[in-house]
Design an enzyme around this catalytic site. Sequence first.
Site, PDB file in Angstrom:
ATOM      1  N   TRP A  47       0.813  -1.218   0.000  1.00  0.00           N
ATOM      2  CA  TRP A  47       0.000   0.000   0.000  1.00  0.00           C
ATOM      3  C   TRP A  47       0.841   1.259   0.000  1.00  0.00           C
ATOM      4  O   TRP A  47       0.510   2.250  -0.661  1.00  0.00           O
ATOM      5  CB  TRP A  47      -0.983   0.002   1.170  1.00  0.00           C
ATOM      6  N   ASP A  70      -1.098   6.696   6.475  1.00  0.00           N
ATOM      7  CA  ASP A  70      -2.206   5.898   5.945  1.00  0.00           C
ATOM      8  C   ASP A  70      -2.570   4.894   7.039  1.00  0.00           C
ATOM      9  O   ASP A  70      -1.868   3.912   7.256  1.00  0.00           O
ATOM     10  CB  ASP A  70      -1.772   5.167   4.663  1.00  0.00           C
ATOM     11  N   LYS A  96     -12.423  -0.852   6.507  1.00  0.00           N
ATOM     12  CA  LYS A  96     -11.732  -1.906   7.257  1.00  0.00           C
ATOM     13  C   LYS A  96     -12.300  -1.978   8.681  1.00  0.00           C
ATOM     14  O   LYS A  96     -12.885  -2.972   9.060  1.00  0.00           O
ATOM     15  CB  LYS A  96     -10.224  -1.645   7.291  1.00  0.00           C
TER      16      LYS A  96
HETATM   17  C1  LIG Z   1      -7.590  -0.913   1.773  1.00  0.00           C
HETATM   18  C2  LIG Z   1      -6.458   0.000   1.878  1.00  0.00           C
HETATM   19  C3  LIG Z   1      -6.302   1.090   0.989  1.00  0.00           C
HETATM   20  C4  LIG Z   1      -7.198   1.285  -0.224  1.00  0.00           C
HETATM   21  O1  LIG Z   1      -8.296   2.007   0.020  1.00  0.00           O
HETATM   22  P1  LIG Z   1      -9.439   2.229  -1.089  1.00  0.00           P
HETATM   23  O2  LIG Z   1     -10.541   2.772  -0.262  1.00  0.00           O
HETATM   24  O3  LIG Z   1      -9.747   0.904  -1.725  1.00  0.00           O
HETATM   25  O4  LIG Z   1      -8.933   3.191  -2.081  1.00  0.00           O
HETATM   26  C5  LIG Z   1      -5.244   1.950   1.206  1.00  0.00           C
HETATM   27  N1  LIG Z   1      -4.359   1.757   2.196  1.00  0.00           N
HETATM   28  C6  LIG Z   1      -4.471   0.710   3.051  1.00  0.00           C
HETATM   29  C7  LIG Z   1      -3.464   0.537   4.139  1.00  0.00           C
HETATM   30  C8  LIG Z   1      -5.513  -0.203   2.899  1.00  0.00           C
HETATM   31  O5  LIG Z   1      -5.617  -1.246   3.750  1.00  0.00           O
END
Ligand SMILES: *Cc1c(COP(=O)(O)O)cnc(C)c1O
Length: 394
Positions: free
Chosen positions: A118, A194, A220
């Site tokens: 990611w 993030d 999540k």
């Molecule tokens: C799932 C995830 C994303 C992606 O997010 P989207 O909403 O699908 O764009 C980004 N960073 C992390 C750490 C993730 O687990």
Amino acid sequence: MISNTHPALAGSLRSTVPSDELINFSPGPTSLPKPVEKSIAASFSEPGLTSLALSHRSPEFLEILEHAVASARSVMGIPDNYEVLFTHGGGHGQFAALPLNLCHEASDVATYVVNGTWSLRGRDEASRYCDAQTIDGRDSSTGDYTSFPELTEVDIDAESRYIYLCSNETVNGIELHRLPKLPESRRHIPLVIDASSDFSTKPIDWEGAGVGVLFACASKNIGHPGVTMTIIRKDLLGEGKASPLCPGVFNYTTNSEADNLWNTPATFNIEVVGRVMDWIAGIGGVEELERRSIAKASALYEVIDASDGFYGTPVTDKRLRSRMNVPFNLMGGDVTLTERFLIESWNKGMVGLRTLTPFGVGDYLRASLYNGVTIENAVALADFMKQFAREHAA
Ligand SMILES: *Cc1c(COP(=O)(O)O)cnc(C)c1O
């Protein structure tokens, strides 16, 4: 090879057990805590009055929005000098929004710690809008992402507009249980986090760690896809700070000045996030969720570590093992055994252990232990893993 047509092998999330016995280990989107799901379902018994039917500028929705912000502030301990935005475009939207808001020129430097799939994707997206420099976290001997690199002064350009890192690498299973401290001479640079897959499961030292921006897509731990929480230190906002090319829907200053109502926000999704935050407050806050996360993850890692190599997990440094996503394989990735495991666990109602990602199927199965998974659920999987290993160990 067992027939590839079995629903468990195709990643099906509908097992044959009654739906209330299903345990959803999906990496997201996934199930919310049962009490939250029930309260949402109950809200549908009042036709026309859920946020699905409310104008976003009505007093009724404003109350929902203000409540969601206040509840998130209180649960996550977000200081007053941070703005709370509900943004569009998911995590990927923020991959682009960050350089567009924090770099005025495309030649501005940003430093990316890349230690998993990611953060790599975030870096690649940012490279289109700024000079994204990389601190490469790959293991020098294997070339795999299994650790978190040291952040040293020489690796961080003092002119960086921000330093980016992912606090839980969802696919690789690497988590920072606490945010790192930057070297003294680099503490003026805002950290960008993030936290898509670990937000709400542990406390955050906003000011102590120097957090400038933190974002988390909802799907999540805190809600459904369609809304992302983006929390920004107010000194990073202001007219003329963003790139002139930054689209209005991504512009932090524009959306902050409009109190999240510059355009139509994801009304229902925001209500859900508010309900999740209320649930967290009700059970004892993020400290209680952290305690539960440790218990859930430990149940699985203990079985893996005690299995004499029957199960393997890629991250050996226990301080970095993710409590959210536990990757594991069987006998080094034995295909027949893996498929048997998937089918037998699926038949018991444990689903989501192998799902497709943008990065392919991968070598590992993965148990994701977000807020919708209880300690009992994780222990049920741990017990199944123990029994399966007893039956199939050579
Ligand atoms: C799932 C995830 C994303 C992606 O997010 P989207 O909403 O699908 O764009 C980004 N960073 C992390 C750490 C993730 O687990």
